[in-house]
Design a protein around this motif. Structure first.
Motif, PDB file in Angstrom:
ATOM      1  N   LYS A 103      49.930  -6.676  13.371  1.00  0.00           N
ATOM      2  CA  LYS A 103      49.722  -7.254  12.049  1.00  0.00           C
ATOM      3  C   LYS A 103      49.085  -6.154  11.197  1.00  0.00           C
ATOM      4  O   LYS A 103      48.021  -5.644  11.532  1.00  0.00           O
ATOM      5  CB  LYS A 103      48.808  -8.477  12.122  1.00  0.00           C
ATOM      6  N   CYS A 104      49.752  -5.791  10.103  1.00  0.00           N
ATOM      7  CA  CYS A 104      49.313  -4.671   9.279  1.00  0.00           C
ATOM      8  C   CYS A 104      49.247  -5.066   7.808  1.00  0.00           C
ATOM      9  O   CYS A 104      49.978  -5.944   7.364  1.00  0.00           O
ATOM     10  CB  CYS A 104      50.288  -3.499   9.414  1.00  0.00           C
ATOM     11  N   LYS A 105      48.391  -4.364   7.068  1.00  0.00           N
ATOM     12  CA  LYS A 105      48.262  -4.629   5.633  1.00  0.00           C
ATOM     13  C   LYS A 105      48.005  -3.306   4.913  1.00  0.00           C
ATOM     14  O   LYS A 105      47.232  -2.477   5.379  1.00  0.00           O
ATOM     15  CB  LYS A 105      47.115  -5.592   5.366  1.00  0.00           C
ATOM     16  N   GLN A 106      48.693  -3.140   3.770  1.00  0.00           N
ATOM     17  CA  GLN A 106      48.428  -1.992   2.907  1.00  0.00           C
ATOM     18  C   GLN A 106      46.997  -2.104   2.383  1.00  0.00           C
ATOM     19  O   GLN A 106      46.572  -3.189   1.969  1.00  0.00           O
ATOM     20  CB  GLN A 106      49.394  -1.956   1.723  1.00  0.00           C
ATOM     21  N   MET A 107      46.281  -0.997   2.395  1.00  0.00           N
ATOM     22  CA  MET A 107      44.896  -0.959   1.934  1.00  0.00           C
ATOM     23  C   MET A 107      44.748   0.201   0.956  1.00  0.00           C
ATOM     24  O   MET A 107      45.384   1.230   1.133  1.00  0.00           O
ATOM     25  CB  MET A 107      43.940  -0.758   3.109  1.00  0.00           C
ATOM     26  N   GLY A 108      43.897   0.057  -0.027  1.00  0.00           N
ATOM     27  CA  GLY A 108      43.646   1.151  -0.954  1.00  0.00           C
ATOM     28  C   GLY A 108      44.857   1.491  -1.793  1.00  0.00           C
ATOM     29  O   GLY A 108      45.878   0.825  -1.758  1.00  0.00           O
ATOM     30  N   GLY A 109      44.731   2.560  -2.546  1.00  0.00           N
ATOM     31  CA  GLY A 109      45.801   2.953  -3.453  1.00  0.00           C
ATOM     32  C   GLY A 109      46.487   4.247  -3.079  1.00  0.00           C
ATOM     33  O   GLY A 109      47.239   4.797  -3.866  1.00  0.00           O
ATOM     34  N   ASN A 110      46.230   4.758  -1.881  1.00  0.00           N
ATOM     35  CA  ASN A 110      46.799   6.046  -1.486  1.00  0.00           C
ATOM     36  C   ASN A 110      47.657   5.941  -0.236  1.00  0.00           C
ATOM     37  O   ASN A 110      47.611   6.798   0.632  1.00  0.00           O
ATOM     38  CB  ASN A 110      45.678   7.074  -1.269  1.00  0.00           C
ATOM     39  N   SER A 111      48.417   4.857  -0.117  1.00  0.00           N
ATOM     40  CA  SER A 111      49.341   4.649   1.005  1.00  0.00           C
ATOM     41  C   SER A 111      48.635   4.522   2.351  1.00  0.00           C
ATOM     42  O   SER A 111      49.119   5.019   3.355  1.00  0.00           O
ATOM     43  CB  SER A 111      50.380   5.769   1.059  1.00  0.00           C
ATOM     44  N   GLU A 112      47.501   3.840   2.391  1.00  0.00           N
ATOM     45  CA  GLU A 112      46.812   3.588   3.648  1.00  0.00           C
ATOM     46  C   GLU A 112      47.310   2.275   4.240  1.00  0.00           C
ATOM     47  O   GLU A 112      47.658   1.354   3.514  1.00  0.00           O
ATOM     48  CB  GLU A 112      45.289   3.501   3.453  1.00  0.00           C
ATOM     49  N   LEU A 113      47.341   2.203   5.559  1.00  0.00           N
ATOM     50  CA  LEU A 113      47.786   1.014   6.272  1.00  0.00           C
ATOM     51  C   LEU A 113      46.793   0.742   7.397  1.00  0.00           C
ATOM     52  O   LEU A 113      46.451   1.651   8.157  1.00  0.00           O
ATOM     53  CB  LEU A 113      49.186   1.242   6.845  1.00  0.00           C
ATOM     54  N   ALA A 114      46.317  -0.497   7.503  1.00  0.00           N
ATOM     55  CA  ALA A 114      45.402  -0.909   8.579  1.00  0.00           C
ATOM     56  C   ALA A 114      46.115  -1.933   9.446  1.00  0.00           C
ATOM     57  O   ALA A 114      46.702  -2.886   8.934  1.00  0.00           O
ATOM     58  CB  ALA A 114      44.132  -1.511   7.985  1.00  0.00           C
ATOM     59  N   CYS A 115      46.067  -1.735  10.772  1.00  0.00           N
ATOM     60  CA  CYS A 115      46.789  -2.608  11.703  1.00  0.00           C
ATOM     61  C   CYS A 115      45.883  -3.062  12.846  1.00  0.00           C
ATOM     62  O   CYS A 115      45.016  -2.314  13.287  1.00  0.00           O
ATOM     63  CB  CYS A 115      47.972  -1.868  12.316  1.00  0.00           C
ATOM     64  N   THR A 116      46.136  -4.275  13.324  1.00  0.00           N
ATOM     65  CA  THR A 116      45.561  -4.759  14.576  1.00  0.00           C
ATOM     66  C   THR A 116      46.738  -5.010  15.514  1.00  0.00           C
ATOM     67  O   THR A 116      47.798  -5.474  15.085  1.00  0.00           O
ATOM     68  CB  THR A 116      44.740  -6.045  14.390  1.00  0.00           C
ATOM     69  N   GLN A 117      46.534  -4.683  16.794  1.00  0.00           N
ATOM     70  CA  GLN A 117      47.628  -4.761  17.763  1.00  0.00           C
ATOM     71  C   GLN A 117      47.082  -5.178  19.117  1.00  0.00           C
ATOM     72  O   GLN A 117      45.959  -4.808  19.464  1.00  0.00           O
ATOM     73  CB  GLN A 117      48.312  -3.388  17.882  1.00  0.00           C
ATOM     74  N   THR A 118      47.869  -5.927  19.873  1.00  0.00           N
ATOM     75  CA  THR A 118      47.506  -6.285  21.239  1.00  0.00           C
ATOM     76  C   THR A 118      48.681  -5.972  22.153  1.00  0.00           C
ATOM     77  O   THR A 118      49.769  -6.519  21.974  1.00  0.00           O
ATOM     78  CB  THR A 118      47.114  -7.775  21.360  1.00  0.00           C
ATOM     79  N   LEU A 119      48.439  -5.078  23.099  1.00  0.00           N
ATOM     80  CA  LEU A 119      49.422  -4.683  24.076  1.00  0.00           C
ATOM     81  C   LEU A 119      49.248  -5.532  25.334  1.00  0.00           C
ATOM     82  O   LEU A 119      48.145  -5.609  25.879  1.00  0.00           O
ATOM     83  CB  LEU A 119      49.239  -3.204  24.432  1.00  0.00           C
TER      84      LEU A 119
END
Length: 173
Positions: A152-168
């Motif tokens: 599950k990821c979301k664009q953050m900030g204004g400089n093309s940043e992406l934050a994700c949470t993941q479960t393997l």
């Protein structure tokens, strides 16, 4: 060559400490591989810089591709995939209100072991892209790994940043 008293030149003063350090390093690396259970789950969060491009192929329809380069952190603060590089390559299609993504990601450890995945997902009404990664294999301690990884990821900030949470969720041979 051996001295008359049975000792070897330079071995006890220079080589023995180096051999001891090498043996300890080998034991430590072996212990790290043994700490990874044969099956289980690993939760991580990742930060990426997104570099992509798109074109409008029709009215309200765009397609594109790009890459996300970043780093992952094990949610426990240590362990597998903590402080490891993660590189993703993707394509997308944005048609009217539906945005779908497909691609490939590699997750790693600082020691060079890697996990290879392919994924597909879609954006939801809250602006998150969510989906599933299939685990295609790995190297080192991850050799022969199989499983899946939710993201599950979301664009953050204004400089093309992406934050994700993941479960393997995985299994090893």
């Amino acid at each position: 060559m051996r001295y008359a008293d049975g000792s070897f030149p330079l071995i006890s003063k220079k080589i023995v400490p180096a051999l001891a350090i090498a043996a300890l390093a080998s034991i430590a690396c072996s212990a790290l591989a043994d700490d990874l259970p044969k099956s289980g789950s690993i939760s991580i969060h990742s930060g990426y810089h997104v570099n992509g491009e798109s074109i409008n192929v029709a009215e309200k329809i765009a397609q594109g591709h790009g890459k996300n380069l970043g780093i992952s952190f094990n949610d426990k603060g240590s362990g597998p995939l903590h402080l490891g590089p993660t590189d993703c390559f993707y394509t997308f299609s944005a048609a009217v209100e539906a945005v779908k993504v497909k691609g490939y990601c590699t997750f790693g450890d600082p020691d060079g072991d890697r996990i290879f995945t392919d994924f597909k997902g879609a954006y939801d009404s809250e602006g998150y892209v969510q989906g599933m990664r299939d685990v295609d294999g790995g190297t080192g301690k991850y050799s022969g790994i199989k499983g899946s990884m939710t993201f599950k990821c979301k664009q953050m900030g204004g400089n093309s940043e992406l934050a994700c949470t993941q479960t393997l969720t995985y299994r090893l041979p």
